[in-house]
Design an enzyme around this catalytic site. Structure first.
Site, PDB file in Angstrom:
ATOM      1  N   HIS A 209     -32.614 -13.602  35.070  1.00 19.50           N
ATOM      2  CA  HIS A 209     -33.075 -14.587  34.093  1.00 19.50           C
ATOM      3  C   HIS A 209     -34.474 -14.217  33.606  1.00 19.50           C
ATOM      4  O   HIS A 209     -35.311 -13.770  34.393  1.00 19.50           O
ATOM      5  CB  HIS A 209     -33.095 -15.978  34.729  1.00 19.50           C
ATOM      6  CG  HIS A 209     -33.351 -17.091  33.764  1.00 19.50           C
ATOM      7  ND1 HIS A 209     -34.614 -17.374  33.271  1.00 19.50           N
ATOM      8  CD2 HIS A 209     -32.516 -18.004  33.202  1.00 19.50           C
ATOM      9  CE1 HIS A 209     -34.541 -18.409  32.445  1.00 19.50           C
ATOM     10  NE2 HIS A 209     -33.272 -18.802  32.374  1.00 19.50           N
ATOM     11  N   CYS A 247     -31.456 -15.892  28.115  1.00 20.21           N
ATOM     12  CA  CYS A 247     -31.784 -17.293  27.874  1.00 20.21           C
ATOM     13  C   CYS A 247     -32.524 -17.372  26.541  1.00 20.21           C
ATOM     14  O   CYS A 247     -33.660 -16.884  26.431  1.00 20.21           O
ATOM     15  CB  CYS A 247     -32.639 -17.857  29.010  1.00 20.21           C
ATOM     16  SG  CYS A 247     -33.190 -19.550  28.731  1.00 20.21           S
ATOM     17  N   HIS A 276     -27.635 -18.396  28.544  1.00 18.05           N
ATOM     18  CA  HIS A 276     -28.164 -19.752  28.415  1.00 18.05           C
ATOM     19  C   HIS A 276     -28.528 -19.915  26.946  1.00 18.05           C
ATOM     20  O   HIS A 276     -29.366 -19.160  26.430  1.00 18.05           O
ATOM     21  CB  HIS A 276     -29.435 -19.941  29.245  1.00 18.05           C
ATOM     22  CG  HIS A 276     -29.214 -19.949  30.721  1.00 18.05           C
ATOM     23  ND1 HIS A 276     -30.254 -20.089  31.614  1.00 18.05           N
ATOM     24  CD2 HIS A 276     -28.081 -19.856  31.463  1.00 18.05           C
ATOM     25  CE1 HIS A 276     -29.769 -20.080  32.845  1.00 18.05           C
ATOM     26  NE2 HIS A 276     -28.458 -19.931  32.787  1.00 18.05           N
ATOM     27  N   ASP A 322     -28.543 -25.188  27.723  1.00 15.20           N
ATOM     28  CA  ASP A 322     -29.654 -25.247  28.667  1.00 15.20           C
ATOM     29  C   ASP A 322     -30.431 -26.524  28.422  1.00 15.20           C
ATOM     30  O   ASP A 322     -29.899 -27.496  27.910  1.00 15.20           O
ATOM     31  CB  ASP A 322     -30.506 -23.988  28.540  1.00 15.20           C
ATOM     32  CG  ASP A 322     -31.251 -23.643  29.810  1.00 15.20           C
ATOM     33  OD1 ASP A 322     -31.085 -24.358  30.816  1.00 15.20           O
ATOM     34  OD2 ASP A 322     -32.004 -22.669  29.800  1.00 15.20           O
ATOM     35  N   HIS A 323     -31.687 -26.500  28.749  1.00 15.38           N
ATOM     36  CA  HIS A 323     -32.500 -27.724  28.766  1.00 15.38           C
ATOM     37  C   HIS A 323     -32.244 -28.601  27.547  1.00 15.38           C
ATOM     38  O   HIS A 323     -32.323 -28.145  26.410  1.00 15.38           O
ATOM     39  CB  HIS A 323     -33.990 -27.364  28.797  1.00 15.38           C
ATOM     40  CG  HIS A 323     -34.356 -26.481  29.942  1.00 15.38           C
ATOM     41  ND1 HIS A 323     -35.514 -25.750  29.961  1.00 15.38           N
ATOM     42  CD2 HIS A 323     -33.732 -26.224  31.116  1.00 15.38           C
ATOM     43  CE1 HIS A 323     -35.579 -25.069  31.079  1.00 15.38           C
ATOM     44  NE2 HIS A 323     -34.503 -25.335  31.800  1.00 15.38           N
ATOM     45  N   TYR A 336     -32.193 -31.732  32.321  1.00 12.66           N
ATOM     46  CA  TYR A 336     -30.808 -31.632  32.789  1.00 12.66           C
ATOM     47  C   TYR A 336     -30.072 -32.973  32.772  1.00 12.66           C
ATOM     48  O   TYR A 336     -29.318 -33.293  33.689  1.00 12.66           O
ATOM     49  CB  TYR A 336     -30.775 -31.009  34.193  1.00 12.66           C
ATOM     50  CG  TYR A 336     -31.128 -29.546  34.181  1.00 12.66           C
ATOM     51  CD1 TYR A 336     -30.204 -28.579  33.794  1.00 12.66           C
ATOM     52  CD2 TYR A 336     -32.410 -29.117  34.532  1.00 12.66           C
ATOM     53  CE1 TYR A 336     -30.533 -27.239  33.775  1.00 12.66           C
ATOM     54  CE2 TYR A 336     -32.754 -27.773  34.517  1.00 12.66           C
ATOM     55  CZ  TYR A 336     -31.809 -26.831  34.135  1.00 12.66           C
ATOM     56  OH  TYR A 336     -32.133 -25.506  34.110  1.00 12.66           O
TER      57      TYR A 336
END
Length: 358
Positions: A209, A247, A276, A322-323, A336
């Site tokens: 990552h 990501c 991501h 993702d976030h 999350y």
């Protein structure tokens, strides 16, 4: 054409307000991205606990094929003599995960801090809140940052912020004092060279990552910030099992990173088993940003071009939103929550359907 393996990160029944039944109801979502969060970093993941997690997920009608994360002990990153035992433990964990049908391990090689923000609940104009990073608000003292993150977590555990490891923060920084970027890269190579034969034999792919944010902080080196770093990591061990998690949010935090170009370079080389995909919104020319809803219109990244690059390269790997923000009065784990990530999946699968029909 290729089919996305859409997943949703889940923190387990003990520490996640979101249930597997709720995840299953998100259209197009067949995978759970999970982990064992109560195993100390560096210890072997017990087969029985892995199998129990697998059963829980499959009993809910979902698949568990990606683990995020099997975190790497600091002694490996620092290069201490004790690293060989921790690497041996990691190798056994890979074998155990393989027995449960795990295909990808997402991990990072970031010293001390897995990721950081200066505000975990920044209020947005629409009434939602999201995580934010402002360079001017980053404390000079890492312990002050720790206290800030703990307060902002509102009782939730934060992925990568292991309290038992970070309790001795000054000692941890002292242990890293002689680790520069060159040494961290060398220690990463040592780790990859040691585990790759097992990954290849047991068919488990490693997916590093990016650093988040993608720049050195508190004097600590970072080795996965941009495309040049990715090329260097790729060369550390020539194997498709030495791969990347791309990501879009983390790499996108540096406007110089051309995300579609990065995808078009590494996906055809079969080095990207995991994606991501999220958006961020820059708030000034200094690069400060906050997390945003996934659509292009809500942030600073062109999500259509990102998904088009994946489609054009026939990407068929694992992917997750993702976030997200906390919306609709949800007060979940920062980044999350359920609702905004579910909307993100709907948006991403909508883009994919349109690309398939063009």
């Amino acid at each position: 054409m290729s089919q996305l393996k859409m997943g949703f990160r889940w923190f387990g029944s003990k520490d996640d307000d979101i249930s597997l039944s709720q995840i299953r109801q998100i259209p197009g979502t067949k995978q759970v991205v999970g982990a064992l969060f109560d195993v100390p970093v560096g210890a072997v993941w017990p087969q029985a606990e892995i199998d129990a997690l697998k059963r829980k997920v499959t009993d809910a009608g979902l698949k568990l094929e990606v683990i995020e994360s099997v975190n790497i002990h600091d002694d490996i990153k620092i290069g201490l003599p004790s690293r060989d035992q921790y690497i041996a433990n990691y190798i056994q964990t890979i074998k155990n995960l393989s027995k449960a049908g795990i295909k990808v391990i997402c991990y990072n090689f970031m010293p001390v801090f897995d990721w950081l923000r200066t505000d975990l609940h920044h209020q947005l104009a629409d009434g939602s809140n999201a995580m934010m990073y402002e360079q001017s608000k980053l404390p000079h003292d890492p312990e002050a940052l720790m206290a800030q993150m703990k307060m902002g977590s509102r009782g939730f555990s934060l992925p990568g912020w292991e309290p038992e490891r970070l309790a001795a923060l000054k000692d941890l920084f002292a242990a890293y004092k002689d680790v520069d970027e060159e040494k961290l890269v060398a220690n990463c190579k040592y780790f990859l060279d040691a585990i790759m034969p097992t990954c290849e034999k047991y068919d488990v792919r490693m997916a590093m990552h990016p650093d988040d944010p993608p720049k050195p902080l508190f004097g600590l080196p970072r080795i996965y910030k941009n495309v040049a770093d990715m090329r260097r990591i790729e060369e550390l061990h020539e194997s498709r099992y030495n791969g990347f998690t791309i990501c879009t949010g983390s790499l996108g935090e540096n406007p110089a990173n051309d995300l579609p170009a990065i995808i078009r370079e590494f996906v055809p080389k079969d080095r990207v088993p995991f994606m991501h995909v999220r958006n961020i919104k820059f708030v000034n020319k200094q690069g400060d940003f906050h997390e945003s809803a996934h659509p292009s219109s809500e942030g600073s990244l062109d999500m259509f071009e990102i998904m088009k690059a994946l489609h054009d390269t026939n990407y068929d790997g694992y992917i997750r939103p993702d976030h997200g923000r906390n919306i609709w009065n949800e007060d979940g784990r920062p980044g999350y929550g359920l609702y905004d990530r579910a909307l993100g999946i709907t948006y991403l699968t909508g883009l994919w359907e349109a690309l398939e029909k063009m």
